[in-house]
Design an enzyme around this catalytic site. Structure first.
Site, PDB file in Angstrom:
ATOM      1  N   ASN A   9      -0.060  -3.336  -1.222  1.00 19.09           N
ATOM      2  CA  ASN A   9      -0.985  -2.219  -1.010  1.00 19.09           C
ATOM      3  C   ASN A   9      -1.949  -2.218  -2.190  1.00 19.09           C
ATOM      4  O   ASN A   9      -1.577  -1.815  -3.293  1.00 19.09           O
ATOM      5  CB  ASN A   9      -0.192  -0.902  -0.939  1.00 19.09           C
ATOM      6  CG  ASN A   9      -1.112   0.306  -0.854  1.00 19.09           C
ATOM      7  OD1 ASN A   9      -2.320   0.174  -0.633  1.00 19.09           O
ATOM      8  ND2 ASN A   9      -0.545   1.487  -1.031  1.00 19.09           N
ATOM      9  N   LYS A  11      -4.506  -0.418  -2.599  1.00 21.27           N
ATOM     10  CA  LYS A  11      -5.111   0.899  -2.866  1.00 21.27           C
ATOM     11  C   LYS A  11      -6.631   0.710  -3.041  1.00 21.27           C
ATOM     12  O   LYS A  11      -7.216  -0.110  -2.339  1.00 21.27           O
ATOM     13  CB  LYS A  11      -4.446   1.558  -4.076  1.00 21.27           C
ATOM     14  CG  LYS A  11      -2.910   1.545  -3.938  1.00 21.27           C
ATOM     15  CD  LYS A  11      -2.174   2.312  -4.966  1.00 21.27           C
ATOM     16  CE  LYS A  11      -0.675   2.201  -4.702  1.00 21.27           C
ATOM     17  NZ  LYS A  11       0.138   3.012  -5.588  1.00 21.27           N
ATOM     18  N   HIS A  96       1.424   7.750   2.903  1.00 18.30           N
ATOM     19  CA  HIS A  96       1.580   7.370   1.494  1.00 18.30           C
ATOM     20  C   HIS A  96       1.492   8.620   0.617  1.00 18.30           C
ATOM     21  O   HIS A  96       0.713   9.529   0.894  1.00 18.30           O
ATOM     22  CB  HIS A  96       0.484   6.365   1.098  1.00 18.30           C
ATOM     23  CG  HIS A  96       0.789   5.707  -0.216  1.00 18.30           C
ATOM     24  ND1 HIS A  96       0.549   6.338  -1.420  1.00 18.30           N
ATOM     25  CD2 HIS A  96       1.339   4.508  -0.518  1.00 18.30           C
ATOM     26  CE1 HIS A  96       0.943   5.529  -2.404  1.00 18.30           C
ATOM     27  NE2 HIS A  96       1.416   4.409  -1.879  1.00 18.30           N
ATOM     28  N   GLU A  98       0.089   9.169  -2.086  1.00 15.81           N
ATOM     29  CA  GLU A  98      -1.251   9.463  -2.606  1.00 15.81           C
ATOM     30  C   GLU A  98      -2.098  10.181  -1.544  1.00 15.81           C
ATOM     31  O   GLU A  98      -2.940  11.004  -1.880  1.00 15.81           O
ATOM     32  CB  GLU A  98      -1.917   8.166  -3.101  1.00 15.81           C
ATOM     33  CG  GLU A  98      -1.279   7.705  -4.408  1.00 15.81           C
ATOM     34  CD  GLU A  98      -1.262   6.201  -4.630  1.00 15.81           C
ATOM     35  OE1 GLU A  98      -2.025   5.479  -3.967  1.00 15.81           O
ATOM     36  OE2 GLU A  98      -0.459   5.754  -5.475  1.00 15.81           O
ATOM     37  N   GLU A 166       9.372   5.327  -1.117  1.00 11.73           N
ATOM     38  CA  GLU A 166       8.599   5.242  -2.347  1.00 11.73           C
ATOM     39  C   GLU A 166       8.773   6.538  -3.138  1.00 11.73           C
ATOM     40  O   GLU A 166       8.045   7.514  -2.908  1.00 11.73           O
ATOM     41  CB  GLU A 166       7.109   5.051  -2.035  1.00 11.73           C
ATOM     42  CG  GLU A 166       6.790   3.772  -1.297  1.00 11.73           C
ATOM     43  CD  GLU A 166       5.370   3.286  -1.581  1.00 11.73           C
ATOM     44  OE1 GLU A 166       5.227   2.106  -1.932  1.00 11.73           O
ATOM     45  OE2 GLU A 166       4.416   4.085  -1.474  1.00 11.73           O
ATOM     46  N   GLY A 172       3.438   3.513  -9.813  1.00  6.73           N
ATOM     47  CA  GLY A 172       2.434   3.286 -10.845  1.00  6.73           C
ATOM     48  C   GLY A 172       2.854   3.752 -12.229  1.00  6.73           C
ATOM     49  O   GLY A 172       2.036   3.831 -13.139  1.00  6.73           O
ATOM     50  N   SER A 212       6.623   0.640  -8.578  1.00  6.10           N
ATOM     51  CA  SER A 212       6.733  -0.223  -9.757  1.00  6.10           C
ATOM     52  C   SER A 212       7.592  -1.462  -9.527  1.00  6.10           C
ATOM     53  O   SER A 212       8.363  -1.878 -10.387  1.00  6.10           O
ATOM     54  CB  SER A 212       7.246   0.568 -10.972  1.00  6.10           C
ATOM     55  OG  SER A 212       6.327   1.588 -11.318  1.00  6.10           O
ATOM     56  N   GLY A 233       2.427  -2.181  -5.108  1.00  4.43           N
ATOM     57  CA  GLY A 233       1.091  -1.725  -5.483  1.00  4.43           C
ATOM     58  C   GLY A 233       0.509  -2.621  -6.564  1.00  4.43           C
ATOM     59  O   GLY A 233       0.013  -3.719  -6.288  1.00  4.43           O
ATOM     60  N   GLY A 234       0.587  -2.180  -7.790  1.00  3.65           N
ATOM     61  CA  GLY A 234      -0.049  -2.867  -8.921  1.00  3.65           C
ATOM     62  C   GLY A 234       0.230  -4.364  -8.977  1.00  3.65           C
ATOM     63  O   GLY A 234      -0.690  -5.163  -9.189  1.00  3.65           O
TER      64      GLY A 234
HETATM   65  P1  13P Z   1       3.078   0.498  -7.657  1.00  5.81           P
HETATM   66  O1  13P Z   1       3.774  -0.775  -7.260  1.00  5.81           O
HETATM   67  O2  13P Z   1       1.790   0.282  -8.377  1.00  5.81           O
HETATM   68  O3  13P Z   1       4.022   1.439  -8.372  1.00  5.81           O
HETATM   69  O4  13P Z   1       2.668   1.239  -6.295  1.00  5.81           O
HETATM   70  C1  13P Z   1       3.587   1.379  -5.293  1.00  5.81           C
HETATM   71  C2  13P Z   1       2.921   1.894  -4.086  1.00  5.81           C
HETATM   72  O5  13P Z   1       2.469   3.025  -4.050  1.00  5.81           O
HETATM   73  C3  13P Z   1       2.779   0.992  -2.948  1.00  5.81           C
HETATM   74  O6  13P Z   1       2.343   1.667  -1.811  1.00  5.81           O
END
Ligand code: 13P
Length: 250
Positions: A9, A11, A96, A98, A166, A172, A212, A233-234
């Protein structure tokens, strides 16, 4: 057997040329990696461009990061399931944290989006997870249960549904859930899915962990019985890290 699924993802990250470069990089490396379904959720603007690059590639699938529930009309700034489908998506990420936090999406809205995504023949990656405050208050199971039940109310669920656990406090932050914490929540999620479907059918649904995930912790997480993949994510932004996470399925 549930086929592992590793999703990236992105983002709101990367411009189109960087995205194209990333795809070329993963296409080169993927043949040497363990079998998994690979799903990439780039920003909307990148989808059609990447789809052209992936035309002859059945290994990498595209996902939208969100969608609106209406099929079309005067909804400035929104995008429909049919639009995602026509841009080459097979999946859409819904719920999600966010979206819940910054755009005030609640379970009722997510429920409408799921219904709409299904009518556009998109597969759904439904995200659930508790905040740190909720975890510390011993509410993890109640929160996750009500998110699942709220989002899936009246929905015909089959094994195309993917759930992503999650924990908000792990996203993050570098604070990953321990493999034990994650496994415990995943087993709980499967038990709730078992009550919505049947226990037998719940065994067909993939539950991803997100929060993470890095090449340093992925092997431990992915080794747990109810962790069927990762929503990254990251670490999905760097092709080497994303591939190292896939490699840890071995
Ligand atoms: P991170 O891997 O950056 O913590 O993000 C996870 C996430 O929100 C994937 O949808």
């Amino acid at each position: 057997m549930r086929r592992p699924l590793i999703a990236g993802n992105w983002k709101m990250n990367k411009l189109i040329p960087e995205a194209v470069e990333w795809v070329a990089g993963i296409q080169e490396r993927l043949p040497g990696l363990p079998d998994a379904e690979i799903v990439l959720a780039p920003p909307f603007t990148h989808l059609a461009v990447l789809k052209l690059r992936l035309e002859n590639d059945s290994l990498i699938k595209l996902a939208g990061q969100n969608m609106f529930w209406e099929p079309q009309g005067a909804f400035t700034g929104e995008i429909s399931g049919a639009m995602l489908k026509s841009a080459g998506c097979e999946y859409v990420i819904l719920g999600h944290s966010e979206r819940r936090l910054f755009f005030h999406e609640d379970d009722a809205a997510i429920n409408k989006k799921i219904l709409s995504a299904q009518s556009s023949e998109l597969k759904i990656i439904l995200c659930v997870g508790e905040t740190l405050e909720q975890r510390n208050g011993g509410q993890t199971e109640d929160v996750v249960k009500s998110q699942l039940q709220g989002a899936l109310e009246g929905i015909e669920v089959d094994d195309d549904l993917v759930v992503a656990y999650e924990p908000v406090w792990a996203i993050g932050t570098g604070l990953t859930a321990t493999p034990e914490q994650a496994q415990e929540s995943h087993a709980f999620i499967r038990s709730i899915l078992g009550s919505i479907l049947t226990p037998e059918d719940s065994l067909k649904i993939r539950i991803l962990y997100g929060g993470s995930v890095t090449p340093d912790n992925s092997r431990d997480l992915l080794g747990r019985p109810d962790i069927d993949g990762a929503l990254v994510g990251g670490a999905s932004l760097a092709v080497e890290k994303f591939c190292a996470i896939i490699a840890s399925l071995n």
